[in-house]
Scaffold this motif. Structure first.
Motif, PDB file in Angstrom:
ATOM      1  N   GLU A   9      -2.698   6.719  -8.417  1.00  0.00           N
ATOM      2  CA  GLU A   9      -3.893   6.332  -7.966  1.00  0.00           C
ATOM      3  C   GLU A   9      -4.770   7.426  -7.381  1.00  0.00           C
ATOM      4  OE1 GLU A   9      -2.967   3.855  -4.304  1.00  0.00           O
ATOM      5  OE2 GLU A   9      -1.208   3.090  -5.140  1.00  0.00           O
ATOM      6  N   ASN A  40       0.977  -1.186  -0.092  1.00  0.00           N
ATOM      7  CA  ASN A  40       0.068  -0.067  -0.001  1.00  0.00           C
ATOM      8  C   ASN A  40       0.973   1.354  -0.065  1.00  0.00           C
ATOM      9  OD1 ASN A  40      -1.476   2.301   1.295  1.00  0.00           O
ATOM     10  ND2 ASN A  40      -3.293   0.783   1.073  1.00  0.00           N
ATOM     11  N   LEU A  75      -9.366   6.392  -4.175  1.00  0.00           N
ATOM     12  CA  LEU A  75      -8.314   5.940  -4.606  1.00  0.00           C
ATOM     13  C   LEU A  75      -8.339   4.894  -5.670  1.00  0.00           C
ATOM     14  CD1 LEU A  75      -5.758   5.978  -1.445  1.00  0.00           C
ATOM     15  CD2 LEU A  75      -6.198   7.697  -3.269  1.00  0.00           C
ATOM     16  N   ARG A  76      -7.695   5.114  -6.764  1.00  0.00           N
ATOM     17  CA  ARG A  76      -7.846   3.945  -7.684  1.00  0.00           C
ATOM     18  C   ARG A  76      -6.733   2.750  -7.333  1.00  0.00           C
ATOM     19  NH1 ARG A  76      -5.261   5.614 -12.590  1.00  0.00           N
ATOM     20  NH2 ARG A  76      -6.420   3.999 -13.752  1.00  0.00           N
ATOM     21  N   GLN A  77      -7.210   1.582  -7.236  1.00  0.00           N
ATOM     22  CA  GLN A  77      -6.515   0.535  -7.006  1.00  0.00           C
ATOM     23  C   GLN A  77      -5.734  -0.310  -8.106  1.00  0.00           C
ATOM     24  OE1 GLN A  77      -6.082  -0.196  -3.604  1.00  0.00           O
ATOM     25  NE2 GLN A  77      -7.436   1.499  -3.396  1.00  0.00           N
ATOM     26  N   PRO A  78      -4.191   0.019  -8.071  1.00  0.00           N
ATOM     27  CA  PRO A  78      -3.570  -0.381  -9.154  1.00  0.00           C
ATOM     28  C   PRO A  78      -3.526  -1.778  -9.085  1.00  0.00           C
ATOM     29  CG  PRO A  78      -2.011   0.543  -7.576  1.00  0.00           C
ATOM     30  CD  PRO A  78      -3.554   0.797  -7.277  1.00  0.00           C
TER      31      PRO A  78
END
Length: 499
Positions: free
Chosen positions: A133, A76, A197-200
């Motif tokens: 993100e 993270n 938040l965008r989760q890569p």
């Protein structure tokens, strides 16, 4: 919101931007104060000692970056950044206490610089890739440019403030203030809306993931040549602390306030370069060539400036050219890399970009000591011209860059190439590298649709007639596409194509 600041329409990015700006101001204050006490208080104007300090602070990135990139891809990033920013604040606090108590020695500065370098090696790839993100892919290039604007906008304030505070209260308190500013970034990270938040995609935990990053970069000759360019300039050209401190003291006989002012003046050009980059929808290799060449020219110009004032003015051009290069190179590498590989690739990029300084800074400091600071700037000029030549050679060799002169027709001068990884000048149904096929503007490698430009925007009317495609219509269609997504996907096609 204007195109230049479109990333600021995202709430999370605004929070991140504000916290990073405060932290960046403190970072520039510490850098300026640290270089000043090494040069004037802990040594007798020893530029080599300044170079060694820079080498110790940046050297760990050469060794640790590949592992730190894998960490950024696997864990993270928000929590990782909270940890690294806290540790860097504690290191600044420790050096500040030693300096305020007047017991700091040169080896203390070396030790703290090394500790900061170790933490920064883990922090850098996580911080560079965390922006992906915060914003969508279509805003990523703009967000990278605004990050550079923030970092170098802070240079307008930080060095000048550090120079004044060093004279007024001493360098130790500058370090203490920097320790407080790190808390701004930590606080901002706690305010982020984590659900937005965008989760890569995370890196696999299978063995061999570290080497996978090296293999990916090795298969991308465009990224390799960009890394060569930033290595040359990062190693021999971006040693601004040595250039400005030695020119201010040795050549012009000025003090701490004037030294700090030079960095702030350079930042004017840097901010302009960053904002101009933010206006562009995508990063192009031709800007890497232009930025490198302009950097070489501006360093050569600064080397011959006869007065402090003229030298200070010339620094704005150095700031503009260096930020054009750095922002374009950073955005190009990020936007053309597969998301699950981004941390490792950016770690390698940062290791080459920043890690070259431990090799170059002592050499540049030695040149400044024995031949004078003007010759050190000459070395920086040579690095910029060499970097431009390297990328230009690659474009001629692999992108078929050609210059056509038509003295009796319009346009008289035409520059044409097959693109910089984003498009292919192909007819409908024409095979492209890797077995892909252009069908109605879409390359289909193995059945996966990929958006590409059917013909380059640089093509002339004769090319349009040959392909049977109306150029105005083709340009309109190309402008409406998601360029960042197309950029990344066509890069994947190129990376897997046989060379």
């Amino acid at each position: 919101m204007s195109a230049m600041f479109r990333s600021l329409s995202v709430v999370n990015y605004r929070i991140w931007f504000a916290g990073a700006l405060v932290s960046n101001i403190g970072t520039w204050m510490q850098r300026t104060a640290q270089d000043w006490i090494v040069l004037t208080q802990l040594t007798d104007y020893d530029a080599t000692a300044v170079g060694i300090t820079m080498a110790l602070q940046l050297g760990p990135q050469l060794v640790l970056m590949p592992w730190s990139g894998l960490i950024a891809d696997r864990f993270n990033r928000r929590k990782l950044l909270i940890l690294t920013q806290t540790l860097m604040g504690l290191l600044a606090l420790g050096l500040g206490i030693l300096t305020v108590l007047d017991i700091a020695q040169l080896w203390h500065v070396y030790l703290f610089a090394l500790g900061l370098g170790v933490v920064a090696a883990i922090d850098a790839p996580a911080r560079q890739t965390f922006v992906s993100e915060l914003v969508s892919e279509d805003k990523l290039s703009n967000a990278v440019a605004l990050n550079s604007a923030s970092f170098h906008g802070a240079r307008l304030i930080g060095p000048a403030a550090a120079g004044l505070l060093t004279v007024a209260v001493g360098a130790g308190w500058v370090f203490m203030i920097n320790a407080i500013t790190f808390a701004a970034t930590v606080f901002a990270m706690t305010l982020l809306r984590t659900k937005q938040l965008r989760q890569p995609p995370k890196a696999s935990r299978e063995r061999g993931q570290l080497m996978a990053g090296f293999r990916y970069v090795r298969g991308r000759s465009d990224i390799v040549v960009v890394m060569i360019a930033v290595f040359l300039i990062g190693t021999f050209g971006l040693n601004f602390a040595i250039f400005t401190s030695t020119m201010a003291t040795i050549e012009f006989g000025r003090g701490a306030a004037e030294f700090g002012l030079l960095s702030s003046i350079m930042a004017i050009g840097a901010v302009i370069g960053s904002l101009l980059a933010a206006r562009r929808s995508r990063a192009r290799l031709r800007l890497v060539v232009g930025g490198s060449a302009l950097f070489g020219f501006s360093c050569a110009l600064a080397a011959v400036m006869p007065t402090y004032t003229s030298f200070a003015i010339s620094l704005t051009l150095i700031g503009l050219s260096s930020l054009t290069l750095m922002t374009t190179a950073n955005a190009y590498v990020q936007t053309t890399t597969r998301p699950e590989m981004r941390g490792r690739v950016m770690a390698l990029y940062m290791a080459i970009f920043v890690g070259g300084t431990p090799l170059g800074a002592p050499l540049v400091g030695w040149v400044a000591d024995y031949f004078g600071p003007r010759w050190a700037l000459g070395l920086a000029a040579a690095s910029g011209l060499l970097a431009a030549a390297a990328v230009l050679f690659w474009m001629v060799r692999y992108r078929r860059l050609r210059l056509h002169v038509h003295p009796f027709s319009t346009p008289r001068l035409l520059v044409r190439h097959s693109g910089d990884g984003r498009g292919a000048p192909a007819r409908r149904g024409t095979p492209v590298p890797g077995g892909a096929l252009v069908l109605g503007g879409a390359a289909v490698p193995g059945g996966a649709p990929v958006l590409v430009d059917a013909i380059p925007l640089e093509a002339d009317d004769r090319s349009a007639r040959e392909t049977g495609i109306d150029m105005r219509e083709a340009r309109d269609r190309a402008a409406e596409r998601n360029r960042e997504t197309a950029t990344r996907e066509i890069a994947i096609v190129e990376a897997t194509a046989p060379r």
